[in-house]
Structures are given as structure tokens and as C-alpha cells.
Enzyme design. Structure first.
Site, PDB file in Angstrom:
ATOM      1  N   CYS A   1       0.862  -1.182   0.000  1.00  0.00           N
ATOM      2  CA  CYS A   1       0.000   0.000   0.000  1.00  0.00           C
ATOM      3  C   CYS A   1       0.896   1.227   0.000  1.00  0.00           C
ATOM      4  O   CYS A   1       1.969   1.208  -0.594  1.00  0.00           O
ATOM      5  CB  CYS A   1      -0.961  -0.022   1.191  1.00  0.00           C
ATOM      6  SG  CYS A   1      -0.141  -0.040   2.786  1.00  0.00           S
TER       7      CYS A   1
ATOM      8  N   HIS B   1      -3.576   9.165   3.607  1.00  0.00           N
ATOM      9  CA  HIS B   1      -3.986   7.761   3.556  1.00  0.00           C
ATOM     10  C   HIS B   1      -5.464   7.674   3.904  1.00  0.00           C
ATOM     11  O   HIS B   1      -5.859   7.819   5.061  1.00  0.00           O
ATOM     12  CB  HIS B   1      -3.151   6.942   4.534  1.00  0.00           C
ATOM     13  CG  HIS B   1      -3.235   5.457   4.325  1.00  0.00           C
ATOM     14  ND1 HIS B   1      -4.366   4.727   4.614  1.00  0.00           N
ATOM     15  CD2 HIS B   1      -2.324   4.573   3.832  1.00  0.00           C
ATOM     16  CE1 HIS B   1      -4.153   3.461   4.328  1.00  0.00           C
ATOM     17  NE2 HIS B   1      -2.929   3.336   3.853  1.00  0.00           N
TER      18      HIS B   1
END
Length: 619
Positions: free
Chosen positions: A27, A541
Site C-alpha cells: 500500500c 492515507h
């Protein structure tokens, strides 16, 4: 400092080697392993590695936090271990409605701007002829009309390309199929019936120009046909034989079955909408005008786009778009009232600029930055949109070309054959009423104003750093402020990734907090990195563990290395879909190069508006 390859080798060895790895993805900051036996991993060694920030064991994943350059380490890891690099599947696909909306949005979004531009141009050409500014047989009109009308005439070609990308099949085979549908030899036979080895081939009255559903269905079927032939045809013959086999199968299937079936479905949808509209145009206008922005917020508006296109194809006009215009402009009226009411300087500037953008059909800054966070202005705009929509529904205004819903849509309400201006006038009246009503209602309902930072000690940066030069970042989201230490993720809460703040968003849009360059961008859309023109490296994020959604519910509006301005839209995300999937939407915003600065300070707000100052970097 070790190379990325050296880091990859050490990490792979520490997790137990390739044979202990079921799968690995990455990620924004970490490698996410699914290990066969986590007991074989040497966590202590990884935590002592100078190139590893932290190890997190959560949700069945063994996460090795690397930092913003994790993609480079991941690339070396897949090369060293010869992993196939495939991402894990997201599992649940959501209900049928969500899947259909996702398909429609994926197919139409890439060329929506081109459609809007062509629609506006076509509308203005009609206005120019009506006002005798241009002659319909002039060279200027002919050239511009060709580009304005050409996109809609050959719309199946555009749809074929984007549908092929969505269904993961060859784009050029799909485009070839669409070209067959709109080929002159087919369009000349509109309304007739052919014979294909004795099987009747029915060509509709308008053939397939400007059609929507037939080509989408055809490309969907093509994706399975192509995969089948790739399995059975030897690889050295595939470059020629797979396309040939697809053409031989898909051409007759499309013309004999898919085309007529798609036309029938389209006619049913168009007739169904027409029946509802005919029952009560006023009620239809009130519902669409009042709820349109709510549909947009939840992504449901994409479900109406094919109906608009089908109306234009089947009837030559559409009645839905005119009813939506008051909904869009009402948000601008409410924002303008906020401009006059608020004493907050930042909000005042945002309200004025978003009022202007709403006039041109761009309501995201208006809704997510102004009216929705303040709640009552959004309600006032919805009520006013319903009133304006009812007026336009009562007048039965028609739209004659597709385009972005904005003031620029008005010329599209003039029919090319009669050049009657009554529809344009009625739409202008309904829209003006909605704009004015939203302005007045916002003054009546009021809202809780936000104080200026200088009005309260609570919203000031601590004075001990006042002598240092600061770089101030604006909030990329609107929502409730959450301290980074309260985030339920050790990597962020511990400050290992850097100092910053987190926001629990109230709306699903992420914008640039400063001018800069997109330096990290994940295909899933859940995380994005920006390096500002001042050199501040920011990681945003969206949610926790949302990488596992594999991009479902995320829509990206920028590319890697793009130059962006403060306030530019970066990502849209579906808040409800993320929450329904069981993930937190709390979004950390951290300065990953914190050690380069004296401090990173927040403004001590409880809530923050999108575009409002919220972080100060002390140099």
C-alpha cells in the site's frame, strides 16, 4: 543506506523466505504479507533493520512498514522471489446495484469531459443559428458541428474502448466491433432485416449510431469469448487467430442477438422513464431537483446517465437534464448566502469561489467545502432545487444534446428544427428561482459560523514557535479532527511515519493541501503522496486497511508526477461503501519528512473545513 534490492532480500529472508509467503501486496507505506506461518518470521530482526520503520501484525497480515518508497522495494521483492505480482482479490463485490453503478461510472467517466464539451458546443451552435449569428450552411458551422455531433453519432466506439478496459478485454477488438455497428453499410439498412445463413438480422430504425447498451453488452460477452480462445489457441498463433476467432463469433452474435436485445432493453428503460415523467412532470422535477445532489454524493447519479442517453437516442430529446439544472445552481445560491453571512475569512473566500464554479456545473467544492459541512445551507439548496425542478417539469423543458449540467446547458434546450426559445426561457426562470430561493432560505435557516483563527486562542498555533518561519497547509478534507495518537494503526499513531493529524471525513473528496507534485499514487486510490513546492512531503492515507478494497469506491483524478494547485481534486471516495465493507474512514495526513523541520503543529480545531488552514510546518 541500503539499495532497494538489498532491503527486499533482507525482508524476504526475515519473513521466512519465499516458501513461507502465500501472497504479498503493498500500500502507501508497507509491504503486506500473508504468511503461511507467522511464527517463522523474525520480527525482532526486522524491527532492528535500519531500513524498516516498523512491523505490524493485524487482520491476518504481516505488515512491514518501509515508507514512501515501498513501491520500489516491492518491485525488487517480486523480482528477487519471482512472485507473480498479482494483487489479492477484494472478496465481496457489493450488491447488484453497486456493481452496475461501478460499471457505468467506469465506462462513462473517462470521456465525460469530451461529451460535455461537445454538448455545449452543439447547444451554442443551435443558439448561434437561432440568433442569426451563423448560417447553417456556412463553413464555420459545418466544421464545428462535425466535431460536436460526431462524438454522439459514433458514441459506441468511445463506449467500446472504455468498456473493454473495465471488462479487461482487448480494447481494439472492442472498438472494431463498435465500428461494425456504426459502419455505413449497416446504417444505410436502418429499419430493414438481413439474412445471415438463414437467420434474420433485424436492424433498428436508427441502426446503432448514438446507442449505448448494445455495445456495452457486446464487449462484456467479448471478454469471455476472448479469454476462451486464448486458452485453446497455442500462444504462437494467438496474435492472428484470437482476433480472427473473436470477429467470426462476435460479429454475428452482436447483430443477431446482442444488438436487438440491447435495443429492446434501452427502449424499455426509456419508455419506463417516459411513463413516470408523463404521470406527473411536476413531481418528477421536484424529486430530481431536490435529491440530485444526494444521488451525486452516494455515486447513484451514474445510474441515470444511460437513461439520459437513451432518451436522446429514442425520442430525440431528454427531459431529465433540465430538471437537474436548478439542483446544481441552488448549491451556488446557498454558497453565496454563506459568503455574506460568515465572518470566517477562509470560509468567505471558499464560498465565493465555489459559487462561481457551481455556475459552470462543478459543485464538488460547493457541496463538500461549504454547504454540506454547514448542513443547513445544503438542506436549503435541496429544497430550492426541488422548487426549481418542479417549475421546469411543469414547463416540460426538453434537452436536445448531452452535456454537463450548468448554465452552459441552456442553449441545448433549443430544438434545432423549430429554434423555439420557450424551453430555454422556462429553464432560466426555474433555475433563477432555485438560486434565489436557496440564497434566501440559507439566510432564514442560518448556520453555526466558524470563528476566525485570530478570534480564539483555541485556533492558534502555540506561541513558542512564533519566531520561526512557517509553511501552512490547508485541509484536504472536511470533517472531524482526530489526533494522530488516537488512530488505530501503530504506524501512524506512533509517529513512525511522521507528525501530522487525522480527519474523519464528512464527504468523499480529497483535494491538494498545497501546490506541488504528485510523487506517490496508488492505482487503488486509497493513498496519495504530494511534495509541495516548498519541499514538504505529505502522505494522505484514506481510511485504515482500505488497500484491501482494491480500488472499489475510489476514483482518481490525477496521475503520477502531475503538477497540482492547492484545492485541486485528487481523489473521490465512497464513504458509505468503505464503512459498509467494515473499514474505518479516518484519514491520516502526515509529513513524512518531519525530521527536516523543527516541528509540525496542528491548529487545535475540533472540526475543519476543506481548504481551511490546519497544519503549520515550522522551519
Amino acid at each position: 543506506m541500503s539499495t532497494n534490492k538489498e532491503v527486499a532480500i533482507r525482508v524476504l529472508d526475515a519473513v521466512g523466505g519465499k516458501e513461507n509467503v502465500n501472497s504479498v501486496v503493498h500500500c502507501a507505506t508497507r509491504l503486506r504479507f500473508k504468511l503461511k506461518d507467522e511464527g517463522k518470521a523474525d520480527t525482532a530482526r526486522l524491527n532492528q533493520d535500519e531500513d524498516v520503520i516498523q512491523v505490524v501484525q493485524s487482520g491476518g497480515q504481516y505488515q512491514v512498514v518501509i515508507g514512501s518508497h515501498v513501491s520500489d522495494v516491492y518491485r525488487e521483492l517480486t523480482n528477487v522471489a519471482n512472485f507473480d505480482g498479482e494483487s489479492e482479490k477484494s472478496g465481496e463485490k457489493g450488491n447488484l446495484l453497486n456493481q452496475l453503478i461501478d460499471i457505468i461510472s467506469s465506462i462513462f467517466t473517462p470521456f465525460l469531459g469530451a461529451m460535455a464539451g461537445a454538448g455545449v458546443l452543439k447547444g451554442f451552435l443551435t443558439l448561434a443559428v437561432t440568433m442569426n449569428w451563423l448560417a447553417a450552411d456556412s463553413g464555420v458551422y459545418t466544421v464545428w458541428y462535425a466535431i460536436a455531433d460526431g462524438l454522439f453519432t459514433y458514441l459506441p466506439v468511445m463506449l467500446a474502448f472504455t468498456a473493454a478496459k473495465k471488462f479487461k478485454t482487448n480494447e481494439f477488438l472492442a472498438v472494431s466491433l463498435a465500428m461494425a455497428l456504426v459502419h455505413p453499410s449497416i446504417t444505410e439498412l436502418a429499419g430493414q432485416t438481413l439474412s445471415f445463413v438463414g437467420i434474420p438480422v433485424i436492424i433498428g430504425a436508427s441502426a446503432y449510431t448514438s446507442s449505448v447498451i448494445p455495445i456495452i453488452l457486446a464487449v462484456f460477452i467479448q471478454s469471455y469469448v476472448e479469454r476462451f480462445f486464448k486458452k485453446v489457441i497455442p500462444s504462437f498463433l494467438q496474435i492472428i487467430c484470437v482476433p480472427l476467432a473473436v470477429f467470426l463469433i462476435m460479429a454475428p452474435v452482436t447483430f443477431i442477438v446482442v444488438g436487438p436485445l440491447g435495443t429492446i432493453i434501452g427502449n424499455l428503460l426509456g419508455s419506463g422513464y417516459d411513463a413516470i415523467y408523463s404521470f406527473s412532470p411536476i413531481l418528477a422535477g421536484a424529486i430530481m431537483g431536490g435529491l440530485w445532489q444526494v444521488f451525486v454524493m452516494f455515486g447513484m447519479h451514474w445510474g441515470f446517465v444511460p437513461i439520459m442517453m437513451l432518451n436522446l437516442t429514442q425520442f430525440g430529446y431528454d427531459t431529465m437534464v433540465p430538471m437537474l439544472l436548478p439542483a446544481v445552481l441552488a448549491q451556488g445560491g446557498a454558497a453565496l448566502a454563506v459568503f455574506f453571512i460568515t465572518k470566517n475569512v477562509k470560509l468567505k473566500g471558499l464560498a465565493l469561489s465555489s459559487t462561481i464554479t457551481s455556475l459552470f456545473g462543478i459543485t464538488e467544492p460547493t457541496v463538500y467545502g461549504v454547504t454540506l459541512p454547514l448542513k443547513k445551507p445544503f438542506i436549503a439548496a435541496c429544497i430550492s432545487g426541488a422548487i426549481g425542478g418542479a417549475i421546469i417539469g411543469f414547463s416540460q423543458v426538453k434537452n436536445f444534446t448531452f452535456g454537463l449540467v450548468s448554465l452552459l446547458s441552456l442553449p441545448s434546450f433549443i430544438p434545432q428544427d423549430t429554434q423555439d426559445m420557450s424551453g430555454l426561457i422556462a429553464a432560466a426562470i426555474g433555475t433563477a428561482v432555485a438560486f434565489g430561493a436557496a440564497f434566501v432560505l440559507t439566510f432564514i435557516l442560518r448556520f453555526e459560523d466558524q470563528p476566525n483563527p485570530t478570534d480564539s486562542a483555541k485556533t492558534t498555533v502555540p506561541v513558542q514557535s512564533s519566531s520561526n518561519e512557517r509553511i501552512v497547509l490547508s485541509s484536504p478534507l472536511a470533517g472531524k479532527v482526530v489526533q494522530l495518537s488516537e488512530v488505530k494503526d501503530q504506524v501512524f499513531s506512533s509517529g513512525a511515519m511522521g507528525k501530522g493529524i487525522a480527519i474523519d471525513p464528512v464527504a468523499g473528496t480529497l483535494v491538494a493541501p498545497a501546490d506541488g507534485t504528485i510523487t506517490t499514487l496508488f492505482p487503488t486510490g486509497h493513498a496519495i503522496g504530494l511534495t509541495t513546492t516548498d519541499g514538504v512531503e505529505i502522505l494522505m492515507h484514506i481510511g485504515m486497511d482500505t488497500v484491501e478494497l482494491q480500488g472499489k469506491g475510489f476514483e482518481i483524478f490525477v496521475k503520477q508526477d502531475d503538477q497540482v494547485k492547492k484545492g485541486d481534486l485528487l481523489v473521490k471516495f465512497d464513504l458509505s461503501a468503505i464503512k459498509e465493507a467494515g473499514y474505518s474512514t479516518i484519514t491520516p495526513i502526515v509529513v513524512t519528512n518531519t525530521p527536516n523541520y523543527l516541528d509540525v503543529l496542528d491548529m487545535n480545531q475540533d472540526d475543519v473545513l476543506q481548504g481551511e488552514d490546519f497544519l503549520a510546518i515550522v522551519q
